[in-house]
Design a protein around this motif. Structure first.
Motif, PDB file in Angstrom:
ATOM      1  N   GLY A   1       0.371 -13.683  11.306  1.00  0.00           N
ATOM      2  CA  GLY A   1       0.081 -13.751   9.879  1.00  0.00           C
ATOM      3  C   GLY A   1      -0.514 -12.471   9.312  1.00  0.00           C
ATOM      4  O   GLY A   1      -1.667 -12.462   8.863  1.00  0.00           O
ATOM      5  N   PRO A   2       0.229 -11.362   9.304  1.00  0.00           N
ATOM      6  CA  PRO A   2      -0.312 -10.095   8.780  1.00  0.00           C
ATOM      7  C   PRO A   2      -0.690 -10.215   7.306  1.00  0.00           C
ATOM      8  O   PRO A   2       0.095 -10.699   6.505  1.00  0.00           O
ATOM      9  CB  PRO A   2       0.842  -9.109   8.992  1.00  0.00           C
ATOM     10  N   ARG A   3      -1.897  -9.784   6.962  1.00  0.00           N
ATOM     11  CA  ARG A   3      -2.427  -9.983   5.611  1.00  0.00           C
ATOM     12  C   ARG A   3      -2.649  -8.663   4.871  1.00  0.00           C
ATOM     13  O   ARG A   3      -2.046  -8.417   3.846  1.00  0.00           O
ATOM     14  CB  ARG A   3      -3.728 -10.784   5.680  1.00  0.00           C
ATOM     15  N   HIS A   4      -3.575  -7.849   5.359  1.00  0.00           N
ATOM     16  CA  HIS A   4      -3.916  -6.587   4.702  1.00  0.00           C
ATOM     17  C   HIS A   4      -3.892  -5.472   5.737  1.00  0.00           C
ATOM     18  O   HIS A   4      -3.921  -5.723   6.951  1.00  0.00           O
ATOM     19  CB  HIS A   4      -5.307  -6.648   4.073  1.00  0.00           C
ATOM     20  N   LEU A   5      -3.883  -4.221   5.271  1.00  0.00           N
ATOM     21  CA  LEU A   5      -4.003  -3.086   6.170  1.00  0.00           C
ATOM     22  C   LEU A   5      -4.803  -1.974   5.500  1.00  0.00           C
ATOM     23  O   LEU A   5      -5.048  -2.000   4.289  1.00  0.00           O
ATOM     24  CB  LEU A   5      -2.631  -2.598   6.652  1.00  0.00           C
ATOM     25  N   ALA A   6      -5.206  -1.020   6.315  1.00  0.00           N
ATOM     26  CA  ALA A   6      -5.958   0.140   5.818  1.00  0.00           C
ATOM     27  C   ALA A   6      -5.477   1.373   6.554  1.00  0.00           C
ATOM     28  O   ALA A   6      -5.214   1.316   7.765  1.00  0.00           O
ATOM     29  CB  ALA A   6      -7.459  -0.061   6.033  1.00  0.00           C
ATOM     30  N   LEU A   7      -5.347   2.472   5.833  1.00  0.00           N
ATOM     31  CA  LEU A   7      -4.871   3.721   6.414  1.00  0.00           C
ATOM     32  C   LEU A   7      -6.047   4.665   6.656  1.00  0.00           C
ATOM     33  O   LEU A   7      -6.929   4.819   5.808  1.00  0.00           O
ATOM     34  CB  LEU A   7      -3.851   4.396   5.493  1.00  0.00           C
ATOM     35  N   HIS A   8      -6.046   5.291   7.835  1.00  0.00           N
ATOM     36  CA  HIS A   8      -7.105   6.232   8.180  1.00  0.00           C
ATOM     37  C   HIS A   8      -6.990   7.475   7.308  1.00  0.00           C
ATOM     38  O   HIS A   8      -5.880   7.940   7.030  1.00  0.00           O
ATOM     39  CB  HIS A   8      -7.008   6.607   9.656  1.00  0.00           C
ATOM     40  N   PRO A   9      -8.107   8.060   6.865  1.00  0.00           N
ATOM     41  CA  PRO A   9      -8.033   9.205   5.943  1.00  0.00           C
ATOM     42  C   PRO A   9      -7.511  10.498   6.561  1.00  0.00           C
ATOM     43  O   PRO A   9      -7.006  11.365   5.837  1.00  0.00           O
ATOM     44  CB  PRO A   9      -9.478   9.370   5.456  1.00  0.00           C
ATOM     45  N   THR A  10      -7.624  10.658   7.879  1.00  0.00           N
ATOM     46  CA  THR A  10      -7.179  11.915   8.505  1.00  0.00           C
ATOM     47  C   THR A  10      -6.255  11.711   9.695  1.00  0.00           C
ATOM     48  O   THR A  10      -5.378  12.537   9.942  1.00  0.00           O
ATOM     49  CB  THR A  10      -8.397  12.760   8.964  1.00  0.00           C
TER      50      THR A  10
ATOM     51  N   TYR B   1       0.829  -1.205   0.000  1.00  0.00           N
ATOM     52  CA  TYR B   1       0.000   0.000   0.000  1.00  0.00           C
ATOM     53  C   TYR B   1       0.863   1.255   0.000  1.00  0.00           C
ATOM     54  O   TYR B   1       1.863   1.339   0.719  1.00  0.00           O
ATOM     55  CB  TYR B   1      -0.867   0.056   1.268  1.00  0.00           C
ATOM     56  N   ALA B   2       0.429   2.256  -0.749  1.00  0.00           N
ATOM     57  CA  ALA B   2       1.064   3.568  -0.706  1.00  0.00           C
ATOM     58  C   ALA B   2       0.600   4.307   0.542  1.00  0.00           C
ATOM     59  O   ALA B   2      -0.564   4.197   0.953  1.00  0.00           O
ATOM     60  CB  ALA B   2       0.699   4.370  -1.947  1.00  0.00           C
ATOM     61  N   VAL B   3       1.510   5.064   1.153  1.00  0.00           N
ATOM     62  CA  VAL B   3       1.156   5.965   2.246  1.00  0.00           C
ATOM     63  C   VAL B   3       0.901   7.336   1.618  1.00  0.00           C
ATOM     64  O   VAL B   3       1.834   7.957   1.105  1.00  0.00           O
ATOM     65  CB  VAL B   3       2.275   6.058   3.299  1.00  0.00           C
TER      66      VAL B   3
ATOM     67  N   PRO C   1      -3.239   9.727  11.986  1.00  0.00           N
ATOM     68  CA  PRO C   1      -2.008   8.968  11.683  1.00  0.00           C
ATOM     69  C   PRO C   1      -2.139   7.524  12.143  1.00  0.00           C
ATOM     70  O   PRO C   1      -1.286   6.998  12.880  1.00  0.00           O
ATOM     71  CB  PRO C   1      -0.933   9.730  12.455  1.00  0.00           C
ATOM     72  N   SER C   2      -3.214   6.858  11.721  1.00  0.00           N
ATOM     73  CA  SER C   2      -3.525   5.504  12.175  1.00  0.00           C
ATOM     74  C   SER C   2      -3.548   4.533  11.006  1.00  0.00           C
ATOM     75  O   SER C   2      -4.059   4.855   9.927  1.00  0.00           O
ATOM     76  CB  SER C   2      -4.883   5.466  12.888  1.00  0.00           C
TER      77      SER C   2
ATOM     78  N   LEU D   1       1.234   5.797  12.846  1.00  0.00           N
ATOM     79  CA  LEU D   1       2.187   5.954  11.756  1.00  0.00           C
ATOM     80  C   LEU D   1       2.932   7.277  11.878  1.00  0.00           C
ATOM     81  O   LEU D   1       2.310   8.335  12.001  1.00  0.00           O
ATOM     82  CB  LEU D   1       1.444   5.908  10.412  1.00  0.00           C
ATOM     83  N   ASP D   2       4.249   7.198  11.852  1.00  0.00           N
ATOM     84  CA  ASP D   2       5.082   8.396  11.724  1.00  0.00           C
ATOM     85  C   ASP D   2       5.346   8.578  10.237  1.00  0.00           C
ATOM     86  O   ASP D   2       6.199   7.902   9.660  1.00  0.00           O
ATOM     87  CB  ASP D   2       6.394   8.228  12.494  1.00  0.00           C
ATOM     88  N   ALA D   3       4.595   9.490   9.614  1.00  0.00           N
ATOM     89  CA  ALA D   3       4.675   9.648   8.168  1.00  0.00           C
ATOM     90  C   ALA D   3       5.981  10.286   7.719  1.00  0.00           C
ATOM     91  O   ALA D   3       6.319  10.249   6.535  1.00  0.00           O
ATOM     92  CB  ALA D   3       3.498  10.489   7.664  1.00  0.00           C
ATOM     93  N   THR D   4       6.737  10.846   8.662  1.00  0.00           N
ATOM     94  CA  THR D   4       8.043  11.415   8.313  1.00  0.00           C
ATOM     95  C   THR D   4       9.099  10.325   8.231  1.00  0.00           C
ATOM     96  O   THR D   4       9.900  10.283   7.290  1.00  0.00           O
ATOM     97  CB  THR D   4       8.473  12.464   9.355  1.00  0.00           C
ATOM     98  N   ALA D   5       9.083   9.403   9.192  1.00  0.00           N
ATOM     99  CA  ALA D   5      10.092   8.348   9.249  1.00  0.00           C
ATOM    100  C   ALA D   5       9.623   7.045   8.608  1.00  0.00           C
ATOM    101  O   ALA D   5      10.443   6.166   8.315  1.00  0.00           O
ATOM    102  CB  ALA D   5      10.492   8.086  10.703  1.00  0.00           C
ATOM    103  N   GLY D   6       8.305   6.885   8.420  1.00  0.00           N
ATOM    104  CA  GLY D   6       7.782   5.647   7.856  1.00  0.00           C
ATOM    105  C   GLY D   6       7.674   4.516   8.865  1.00  0.00           C
ATOM    106  O   GLY D   6       7.535   3.354   8.483  1.00  0.00           O
TER     107      GLY D   6
END
Length: 349
Positions: A198-207, A155-157, A209-210, A226-231
Motif C-alpha cells: 500500500g504505497p502512500r507517500h514518498l520523500a526525495l533526499h535533497p542531495t 511529486y516532482a523530481v 539520489p535517494s 533514483l536514476d534521475a536520467t531514466a526516471g
C-alpha cells in the motif's frame, strides 16, 4: 508580526461553513502556534500545496463524489486567503496535489477516482480547465483496500521533468514525464512494490539520489535509488516504521526528509508515533527511535527548514503538537499544541 515568526497553512476535514484552512504563525523562540487567520467555503480542504513565487495556495476539496481543487491568493500583510477560482478534480476524493516548479502546471490525484488530473495555471495562479486525466488500472492482494486503483500522491523530481505517483491500490509507483509543450503527462515506467504494502507517500533526499517510500498497509519505509536520467527506481533497503514486537493495528501516513538530509521521519496512525531514522552516506536508514505523537492518528507533520522543530497533525484528537528536534535528530515534546478540528496537512507559507 516578528521577523522570526514562521507563517503556516493547515488544511482539515471540516465542512464548507467552517474555517477549514487555518493560517498560523509559529514562534521558534517559544515553540508556540497562534492562529492569525483562516478561510471557509471549501468542503474538506484536506491537502494543500503553496506556490510561494505567486503567493497562491492550492487546496483539494476532498468530496468523495464531486471533488474539486481551489486556488486562493495569500495576502501576507492582511493575513488573508481569498479564493481566485476552482475546478472539478475529475474524480472522487482528491487527496494530494503538486505545483510544477515552473508555476505553469498543477497535478492532482483522486484516491477514489483512481486517476491523475493535469491543469494549466494562469498568470494570477488561477486554475485552468483540466487538460488531461490519466486513469490507473488494476488492484492488489488486499481485497478491502486494494480492490482497484487508489493513487495517493504525486511529486516532482527536482531538476527533471519527471513525476512520481504512489498508488496504494495497485502497489506501484508510477513515473511520468511532464511534456510542458504538449501539456501532457507521458508514462515512463512503473515500479512494483511488495504486494499488499500500500504505497502512500514518498520523500526525495535533497542531495543524494535517494527516494523514501512509506507504505500505509505494511507500515514500512523503503529507500530507493533514483536514476534521475531514466526516471527509474531501484529498492535498496526496507525497514519497519513500527517498534519491534508491536502487534496492534497501525497505518503509516506521511514521510519527510530533513532539509539537511541527515534524518528521515514517518508517522504511524494507530501506534500514534513519529519514527525517526538517521541517513547514511549511501542513503541507507538506521533507526533512532519513536516519539509519541501527543494525540491520535498523526495523518501529517511538517519538519521546519531549520531542522529543529516538527509539527505533528493529530487528526482524531484535533491537535497539532509541537516537538523540538535534538542534535541527534530525535523529536521530543516541547509542551505546546494548537487545537483545531481534524487537522490533515501542515504547510509552510
Amino acid at each position: 508580526m516578528a521577523d522570526s515568526y514562521v507563517p503556516l497553512f493547515v488544511g482539515s476535514y471540516q465542512s464548507a461553513d467552517a474555517e477549514g484552512i487555518h493560517i498560523l504563525q509559529f514562534d521558534p523562540e517559544s515553540g508556540s502556534l497562534t492562529k492569525i487567520g483562516g478561510v471557509s467555503g471549501i468542503d474538506s480542504p484536506s491537502f494543500l500545496a503553496y506556490h510561494a513565487a505567486a503567493g497562491v495556495l492550492y487546496a483539494v476539496s476532498e468530496d468523495v463524489e464531486d471533488g474539486a481543487v481551489v486556488a486562493l491568493a495569500y495576502d501576507a500583510a492582511a493575513r488573508t486567503l481569498t479564493e481566485i477560482n476552482r475546478q472539478p478534480s475529475q474524480g472522487g476524493a482528491p487527496c494530494h496535489l503538486s505545483v510544477d516548479p515552473s508555476g505553469q502546471w498543477l497535478l492532482l490525484v483522486n484516491y477514489l477516482g483512481g486517476n491523475i488530473s493535469l491543469y494549466p495555471l494562469g498568470a494570477r495562479g488561477e486554475i485552468g480547465e483540466p487538460v488531461q486525466s490519466i486513469a490507473h488500472a488494476g488492484g492488489s492482494v488486499n481485497a478491502e483496500r486494494q480492490e482497484g486503483p487508489h493513487p495517493h500522491s504525486i511529486y516532482a523530481v527536482p531538476g527533471t521533468s519527471y513525476y512520481l505517483s504512489c498508488d496504494l491500490g495497485t502497489d506501484k509507483i508510477y513515473t511520468y514525464r511532464l511534456n510542458a509543450e504538449a501539456g501532457r503527462l507521458e508514462s515512463v515506467c512503473e515500479t512494483a512494490v511488495t504486494p499488499g504494502a500500500g504505497p502512500r507517500h514518498l520523500a526525495l533526499h535533497p542531495t543524494l539520489p535517494s527516494v523514501y517510500l512509506i507504505d500505509e498497509l505494511m507500515s514500512r519505509v523503503t529507500a530507493y535509488r533514483l536514476d534521475a536520467t531514466a526516471g527509474t527506481l531501484e529498492a535498496q533497503q526496507t525497514v519497519s516504521a513500527l517498534p519491534a514486537g508491536y502487534t496492534g493495528e497501525s497505518y503509516c501516513a506521511e514521510v519527510a526528509v530533513s532539509a539537511d538530509g541527515r534524518f528521515v521521519y514517518g508517522s504511524n496512525r494507530g501506534h500514534d508515533s513519529i519514527v525517526s531514522f538517521g541517513v547514511g552516506a549511501d542513503g541507507g536508514l538506521s533507526l533512532i527511535g519513536h516519539t509519541p505523537s501527543g494525540g491520535h492518528f498523526p495523518r501529517h507533520f511538517l519538519v521546519l527548514p531549520d531542522g529543529k522543530w516538527l509539527l505533528a497533525a493529530n487528526q482524531n484528537s484535533d491537535s497539532i503538537v509541537v516537538m523540538r528536534i535534538d542534535e541527534d535528530g530525535f523529536p521530543q515534546h516541547a509542551g505546546s499544541e494548537y487545537k483545531m478540528p481534524k487537522p490533515v496537512c501542515v504547510r509552510l507559507a
